[in-house]
Design an enzyme around this catalytic site. Structure first.
Site, short mmCIF file in Angstrom:
data_model
loop_
_atom_site.label_atom_id
_atom_site.label_comp_id
_atom_site.label_asym_id
_atom_site.label_seq_id
_atom_site.Cartn_x
_atom_site.Cartn_y
_atom_site.Cartn_z
N CYS A 141 0.92 -0.96 0.12
CA CYS A 141 -0.36 0.03 0.21
C CYS A 141 0.70 1.40 -0.01
O CYS A 141 1.11 2.06 -0.58
CB CYS A 141 -1.10 0.15 1.27
SG CYS A 141 -0.09 -0.26 2.73
N HIS A 221 -2.26 5.01 7.01
CA HIS A 221 -1.08 5.35 6.66
C HIS A 221 -0.38 6.98 6.15
O HIS A 221 -1.44 7.31 5.75
CB HIS A 221 -0.03 4.61 5.96
CG HIS A 221 -0.16 2.99 6.12
ND1 HIS A 221 0.05 2.99 7.44
CD2 HIS A 221 -0.03 2.86 4.72
CE1 HIS A 221 0.05 1.19 6.83
NE2 HIS A 221 -0.13 1.27 5.48
#
Length: 339
Positions: A141, A221
């Site tokens: 990711c 994140h």
């Protein structure tokens, strides 16, 4: 004819890949395979997906739990044209010998090493180099987000080098009761952290260094980037360049999107499954350019960003679509990724 896709591992990524495959008109989900017999695999059953047991032991436990089985993994591989392996880190690498013995194309996820497939994939960067290959690995990711943003700058001949700091979620939301960190920050001891070299496995020309810190949250994140440009530029030009990526979306702090939880709520309100954000959400009003230096920050949905990449990787490996832009557009439309 539609390509038949086998899915191994019906977890956080796997269930999303399964639903994304089911939305495509040029591929079909041949079945999902796992070792679990709890509510997670029962969800696959309720959606009408054929379920297979990954091992003989799992076959027994799944049958005892009342999971209707279509067979075992070998049966699923026999009817599939390609397999997407979404099993936990390092398990997929153990399955590779089986895939090669079956002479079936396969896609791994970013938890595995680049060397396992010899090719790492990001749709807007190297779709063509994956055409008709035996296998590829969709990068993680964080690496996917790095490649989307830096590739846009590189294509515009604006990228000299990039230095990024990553604030990484501690665990996935659904299993936060099992572990994670609390009241502390855990820096990765190595500089660069693994995401920079991982991006270079897709594009060796990138001059990129990353540092990472694990933080006590689960939703996503957060990245901060300092990019040195090849020349002076202004904010308008940079935004126009980043807009060339259809998988970067701009958000504004001034709109109340001030944190990962508010951004998640926005995507829930939009009606996205699980509130998934397939795009990199980059703060437009935070972005700053000073001469030939660029500063920006963005949020990465760790559970969703690689889903469109995986669909494009399927098309590339099977040769269903040779043109990257056509595949990306097709995937975007199916998943609701629109400006």
């Amino acid at each position: 004819m539609k390509k038949k896709i086998a899915l191994i591992g019906y977890g956080v990524i796997g269930k999303r890949v399964a639903d994304a495959i089911a939305l495509q008109d040029d591929m079909e989900l041949a079945g999902v395979c796992d070792v679990i017999s709890d509510w997670r695999i029962q969800t696959a059953v309720s959606k009408g997906y054929p379920v297979y047991a990954a091992t003989d032991e799992a076959k027994i436990s799944m049958a005892q739990a009342g999971v209707p089985l279509a067979g075992i993994m070998a049966d699923l591989l026999d009817i599939a044209d390609l397999v997407v392996d979404c099993t936990p880190k390092k398990i997929a690498a153990q399955n590779v010998d089986t895939y090669r013995e079956q002479k079936i194309k396969f896609i791994l996820q970013g938890g595995e090493k680049h060397e396992t497939t010899g090719h790492s994939f990001s749709a807007e960067n190297n779709y063509t180099s994956a055409l008709n290959r035996e296998s590829t690995r969709v990068v993680s990711c964080n690496t996917t987000s790095i490649l989307r943003t830096l590739t846009a700058l590189k294509k515009a001949n604006l990228l000299e080098n990039a230095r990024g700091t990553l604030l990484r979620r501690a665990t996935d939301p659904w299993e936060s009761h099992l572990g994670g960190i609390m009241n502390t920050l855990v820096p990765e001891k190595d500089i660069p952290s693994h995401q920079g070299p991982d991006a270079q496995s897709v594009d060796p020309e990138l001059d990129v260094v990353t540092m990472a810190v694990k933080v006590p949250e689960t939703l996503s994140h957060l990245h901060y980037w300092n990019v040195r440009l090849t020349r002076k530029a202004d904010k308008k030009e940079i935004i126009e360049v980043l807009q060339t990526s259809t998988r970067i979306t701009f958000i504004n702090y001034s709109d109340g999107l001030v944190s990962n939880n508010t951004i998640k709520e926005r995507y829930l309100d939009m009606g996205r499954p699980w509130g998934d954000m397939y795009e990199v959400a980059l703060w437009q009003d935070m972005l700053k350019v000073e001469g030939n230096e660029l500063y920006y920050a963005y949020v990465v949905d760790n559970q969703a960003i690689v889903i469109p990449e995986t669909i494009d990787a399927i098309r590339s490996l099977t040769g269903m679509e040779e043109n990257a832009e056509k595949s990306i557009l097709k995937t975007n439309i199916s998943l609701g990724i629109v400006r």
